[in-house]
Scaffold this active site. Sequence first.
Site, PDB file in Angstrom:
ATOM      1  N   HIS A  81     -19.830  -1.020 -22.927  1.00 62.41           N
ATOM      2  CA  HIS A  81     -19.516   0.414 -23.083  1.00 62.41           C
ATOM      3  C   HIS A  81     -18.747   0.674 -24.391  1.00 62.41           C
ATOM      4  O   HIS A  81     -17.684   1.288 -24.381  1.00 62.41           O
ATOM      5  CB  HIS A  81     -18.702   0.936 -21.875  1.00 62.41           C
ATOM      6  CG  HIS A  81     -18.727   2.437 -21.770  1.00 62.41           C
ATOM      7  ND1 HIS A  81     -18.651   3.120 -20.578  1.00 62.41           N
ATOM      8  CD2 HIS A  81     -18.817   3.387 -22.734  1.00 62.41           C
ATOM      9  CE1 HIS A  81     -18.692   4.425 -20.807  1.00 62.41           C
ATOM     10  NE2 HIS A  81     -18.795   4.621 -22.115  1.00 62.41           N
ATOM     11  N   ARG A  93     -24.329   7.136 -19.370  1.00 61.89           N
ATOM     12  CA  ARG A  93     -23.378   6.700 -18.348  1.00 61.89           C
ATOM     13  C   ARG A  93     -24.114   5.810 -17.344  1.00 61.89           C
ATOM     14  O   ARG A  93     -25.311   5.990 -17.105  1.00 61.89           O
ATOM     15  CB  ARG A  93     -22.811   7.905 -17.577  1.00 61.89           C
ATOM     16  CG  ARG A  93     -21.743   8.683 -18.321  1.00 61.89           C
ATOM     17  CD  ARG A  93     -20.415   7.928 -18.363  1.00 61.89           C
ATOM     18  NE  ARG A  93     -19.371   8.690 -19.020  1.00 61.89           N
ATOM     19  CZ  ARG A  93     -19.093   8.658 -20.326  1.00 61.89           C
ATOM     20  NH1 ARG A  93     -19.792   7.872 -21.127  1.00 61.89           N
ATOM     21  NH2 ARG A  93     -18.110   9.365 -20.837  1.00 61.89           N
TER      22      ARG A  93
END
Length: 321
Positions: free
Chosen positions: A284, A236
């Site tokens: 992502h 993350r």
Amino acid sequence: MNKGALALLVHGGSENWSPERWKGRFDHVCEGRRVWLLPDAAFDPAEIHYAAVWKPTPGELAGFPNLRVIFNLGAGVDALMADSTLPKVPLVRVAVGDLTGRMTEYVVLHVLMHHRQELYLRACQREKCWEPRSQWPASAISVGIMGLGTLGSDAAEVLRRIGFRVSGWSRSPRQTEGIECFHGNAQLDAFLEQTNILVCLLPLTPDTRHILNRKLFAKLNRNSPMGAPVLINAGRGGLQDETDILGCLDDGTLGAASLDVFATEPLPADSPFWMHRNVVLTPHNAADTDPHEISKYVARQIERFEAGGPLENVVDPARGY
Ligand SMILES: NC(=O)c1ccc[n+]([C@@H]2O[C@H](COP(=O)([O-])OP(=O)(O)OC[C@H]3O[C@@H](n4cnc5c(N)ncnc54)[C@H](OP(=O)(O)O)[C@@H]3O)[C@@H](O)[C@H]2O)c1
């Protein structure tokens, strides 16, 4: 339709997160169960027993009096953990072979990219420059994986088979054949001191926020044929201190970085990461979520739960993952 209903709350961006696509999949796998795609004015909150969610707005799950289980439609639950109004029912995260395989592809691709000097070779190609550098074997490189869970342990195993020296770092002790395992803060330095390529697959929790910082990068091993160590983060964005990463790339503390995740997503157009010559970035999508596989996974868990069986991959709220 007398089975408890399922509410779908999907706030995504990419094509894979199309709410209608998820609704179609869940309608298909939840035979005899009503599936509501929210917001929908017609549904009765009391009929909802299950919620399948991706990035719901904080508070959005608080209005279901008979909710029994929340299914997060991805592996990381950091967005849900940040919601103080989250109902106190079991929260299940995704752990399916499809997602794990995709993440392993990403990790192997990027480890090989740095190990095989692809940034240098592509730059040479653009300039029509025929200047081979010597290439070392995989066994000359130590890959250290932060997070030896579902994703990290699979990537570790494949990298080991390719010939890399592989180690891993987790919160609690682990034992995996052929992988040198470290755990806890007390063993973090020893793990870093022998790592040339650092792969981060940690969850984002209060303990791991900004763990990827200058102090940590400075402890990585520089004695491989690559010289400066490399960072690969597909966990993350909140795990990384982005100012430190840029500073460390510029002063040579880090040789290169592959980043799939960022503090702000989408990455703003003025971010220096876009144009940095030693950064390989992806939007992502290291391990994309497949509605087909994941709706089946959720439906299987509901069937088992209603038959009195256990839920799998339940998040521990105290640990935050
Ligand atoms: N970029 C993408 O496309 C993408 C896709 C999917 C997932 N992800 C990210 O990948 C993360 C990992 O997924 P997963 O399924 O592998 O999770 P997981 O199975 O829960 O594994 C998490 C690992 O991290 C370790 N860990 C957690 N907190 C720690 C701490 N404070 N210190 C040391 N180790 C710690 C755990 O240690 P223990 O073994 O001791 O519990 C475990 O080994 C997710 O949370 C998500 O953020 C990204």
